[in-house]
Design an enzyme around this catalytic site. Sequence first.
Site, PDB file in Angstrom:
ATOM      1  N   ILE A 133       2.983 -10.070  -4.077  1.00 34.14           N
ATOM      2  CA  ILE A 133       2.346  -9.002  -4.854  1.00 34.14           C
ATOM      3  C   ILE A 133       3.087  -7.685  -4.641  1.00 34.14           C
ATOM      4  CG2 ILE A 133       0.231  -7.671  -5.172  1.00 34.14           C
ATOM      5  CD1 ILE A 133      -1.329 -10.140  -4.305  1.00 34.14           C
ATOM      6  N   ASP A 134       3.472  -7.058  -5.749  1.00 33.23           N
ATOM      7  CA  ASP A 134       4.194  -5.786  -5.691  1.00 33.23           C
ATOM      8  C   ASP A 134       3.189  -4.655  -5.441  1.00 33.23           C
ATOM      9  OD1 ASP A 134       6.132  -3.903  -5.799  1.00 33.23           O
ATOM     10  OD2 ASP A 134       6.330  -3.896  -7.992  1.00 33.23           O
ATOM     11  N   LEU A 135       3.212  -4.117  -4.237  1.00 32.75           N
ATOM     12  CA  LEU A 135       2.253  -3.080  -3.863  1.00 32.75           C
ATOM     13  C   LEU A 135       2.793  -1.682  -4.179  1.00 32.75           C
ATOM     14  CD1 LEU A 135       1.039  -4.412  -0.388  1.00 32.75           C
ATOM     15  CD2 LEU A 135      -0.039  -4.715  -2.624  1.00 32.75           C
ATOM     16  N   ARG A 139      -2.216   0.675  -6.390  1.00 30.36           N
ATOM     17  CA  ARG A 139      -2.912  -0.613  -6.342  1.00 30.36           C
ATOM     18  C   ARG A 139      -4.192  -0.510  -5.535  1.00 30.36           C
ATOM     19  NH1 ARG A 139       0.215  -5.003  -8.112  1.00 30.36           N
ATOM     20  NH2 ARG A 139      -1.818  -6.040  -8.077  1.00 30.36           N
TER      21      ARG A 139
END
Length: 237
Positions: A133-135, A139
């Site tokens: 997951i690209d934080l 977010r």
Amino acid sequence: MVLKHPSQSIELTAIAGIGNSCSSPMAEAIMQNLMVKTSLYWEIDSAALRTWNIGRKPHKQCLKVLREHGLRSDHFCRLLTVHDFSYFDFIIAMNEHVHKELMHWANGNHIQDTSHVVMLGTFGKNGKIISVIDLSPTRKLKAFRSAYYQIKDCCKQLILSQHVKIVRYDLPSTEEEDERKMNLTRSPESSKSLTEGSVDFPKRYPSRTSCATSCSLSNYREKKLCDNCGQRFLATL
């Protein structure tokens, strides 16, 4: 470059993220914690590809999730340098975008060997490639919590991929310590002094019981695990 240690090898690992504020410092803290629990001697660091957060601590959402798992981060964001490509054994990209930029950076600086530049998602369970997951600061906390488990699983597989010998230290249980102390108090010497009604005068050296009490603090069992046992042990962490 791999430095040698009497019992384990020291591997130098840098984890690269865009801003070094969310996912990369989280991965750094997770890896450092796994190093302690597996008795491995790896130097772990994380760095940024942008200057946005230089000198700042990780994002509050990242620190909150780490605290929920009993971890902390004392990291301050720094910028990745060309020197890092030759200094570190691994440069771990948090996602595909970071990996592509690292490769472009290496080509632009005439770095020939880029085999040590890998993506964290390539260390998924059962050899599968996953998309971590690209934080980012925008977010929600739920995304940070989900990413924590993804990153931790990949970090475990990264350790296993190096075929290192994991050492587990087992502390004696409270019951074992109590039984040991009871056996010492029931020794023939102590029972003999009680039956004869003798008086114990102060001694200039510690008694057997006091020695056992003080030495019990460092009484632990060291166990080197085979590959299968090491894999099962890592799964429990």
